[in-house]
Design a protein around this motif. Structure first.
Motif, short mmCIF file in Angstrom:
data_model
loop_
_atom_site.label_atom_id
_atom_site.label_comp_id
_atom_site.label_asym_id
_atom_site.label_seq_id
_atom_site.Cartn_x
_atom_site.Cartn_y
_atom_site.Cartn_z
N ALA A 203 -15.13 3.75 -3.63
CA ALA A 203 -13.68 3.62 -3.33
C ALA A 203 -13.23 3.85 -1.81
O ALA A 203 -13.91 4.25 -1.00
N ILE A 204 -12.26 3.15 -1.34
CA ILE A 204 -12.02 2.79 0.00
C ILE A 204 -10.51 3.50 0.06
O ILE A 204 -9.42 3.30 -0.61
N GLN A 205 -10.46 4.33 1.28
CA GLN A 205 -9.42 4.81 1.64
C GLN A 205 -8.39 3.86 2.37
O GLN A 205 -9.11 3.24 3.25
N THR A 206 -7.12 3.76 2.19
CA THR A 206 -6.40 2.68 3.07
C THR A 206 -5.13 3.29 3.56
O THR A 206 -4.53 4.48 3.11
N VAL A 207 -4.62 2.83 4.53
CA VAL A 207 -3.38 3.04 5.21
C VAL A 207 -2.80 1.79 5.54
O VAL A 207 -3.34 0.78 5.58
N GLY A 208 -1.31 1.87 5.45
CA GLY A 208 -0.63 0.57 5.75
C GLY A 208 0.79 1.04 5.17
O GLY A 208 1.39 1.88 5.02
N ALA A 209 1.64 -0.32 4.90
CA ALA A 209 2.81 -0.51 4.40
C ALA A 209 3.07 0.48 3.24
O ALA A 209 4.11 1.06 2.95
N LYS A 210 2.03 0.67 2.40
CA LYS A 210 2.38 1.56 1.13
C LYS A 210 1.65 3.19 1.42
O LYS A 210 1.52 3.92 0.46
N GLY A 211 1.67 3.45 2.84
CA GLY A 211 1.28 4.73 2.81
C GLY A 211 -0.11 5.19 2.85
O GLY A 211 -0.88 4.28 3.26
N TYR A 212 -0.57 6.23 2.75
CA TYR A 212 -2.11 6.54 2.69
C TYR A 212 -2.52 6.58 1.09
O TYR A 212 -2.00 7.29 0.52
N ASP A 213 -3.56 5.75 0.77
CA ASP A 213 -3.83 5.70 -0.69
C ASP A 213 -5.30 5.10 -0.55
O ASP A 213 -6.14 5.28 0.40
#
Ligand code: SAM
Length: 223
Positions: A203-213
């Motif tokens: 699983a990969i943590q992401t940040v961006g236009a959709k926040g932190y998920d």
């Protein structure tokens, strides 16, 4: 703020890497105009799904959670001429908007939109022999994630990939005492996944236009 930077960087990246796309823009506009919630994947994430499908050479794709069909279009565009995508949506209004979006995109002939709670459609797909699928994208009601994982594992071919969205939830995934059913759904999903043999997963943590998920990615191993 940090979130504003994440969003601005997303704009910078998609500005460089994704061509202007009137069909996808119209899809989002129609979804907003119809009152759908702004919870589709970001453009960068949609393009990632598109790339995954291309990398797999996917011919059969299953999506659980259609909304207005924004992620669906990224996936369906990766299909060859004889490829098919089945997408499952519980809410008739969302499905109506999605169907119009598929038609506008000229992809309705490749997309099989089933309007019912996914948990009712999934056994029907198995009975029909609709699978096996090369790629499954799970993005519907999060409390049902573990059920969807089990169905995805049954319906995915060996070597196929399952992607599950929103598995970090601003870090709330850590909170075992959370009263949020979506958080508990994700935690249950990870418990089930960790007990699963015959898969390779991360699983990969992401940040961006959709926040932190973040998203989970699972490869079903050959027997
Ligand atoms: N994948 C879409 C995208 O990125 O463009 C977003 C999907 S949205 C996050 C989740 C969707 O799942 C909503 O349209 C919701 O109505 C639908 N949904 C909720 N519960 C469902 C269920 N039990 N079966 C099928 N769809 C469901």
């Amino acid at each position: 703020s940090t979130e504003a930077v994440w969003s601005a960087v997303d704009d910078y990246l998609t500005g460089h890497l994704l061509p202007d796309d009137p069909v996808l823009a119209a899809t989002l506009e129609a979804s907003t105009a119809a009152g759908l919630p702004p919870i589709a994947v970001s453009a960068a994430q949609g393009q990632m799904l598109h790339l995954f499908a291309l990398m797999l050479g996917a011919r059969r794709i299953l999506e659980i959670g259609t909304l207005g069909g924004y992620s669906t279009l990224f996936l369906a565009r990766a299909l060859p001429a004889d490829g098919r995508l089945v997408t499952l949506e519980a809410m008739p209004h969302h499905a109506e908007v999605a169907a119009a979006n598929f038609k506008r995109a000229g992809l309705d002939h490749k997309i099989d939109l089933r309007v019912a709670p996914a948990i009712e459609t999934l056994p029907k797909l198995e009975a029909e022999g609709a699978g096996p699928f090369d790629l499954v994208f799970i993005d519907a009601d999060k409390p049902s994630n573990t059920d969807y994982l089990r169905w995805a594992l049954r319906l995915t071919r060996p070597g196929g990939i399952i992607i599950c969205d929103n598995v970090v939830r601003n870090g709330a995934v850590l909170d075992g005492a959370s009263a949020d059913a979506s958080v508990q759904g994700v935690r249950c999903f990870f418990d089930a996944l960790s007990a699963e043999t015959g898969v390779t997963a991360t699983a990969i943590q992401t940040v961006g236009a959709k926040g932190y998920d973040g998203f989970a990615m699972i490869r079903v191993c050959a027997a």
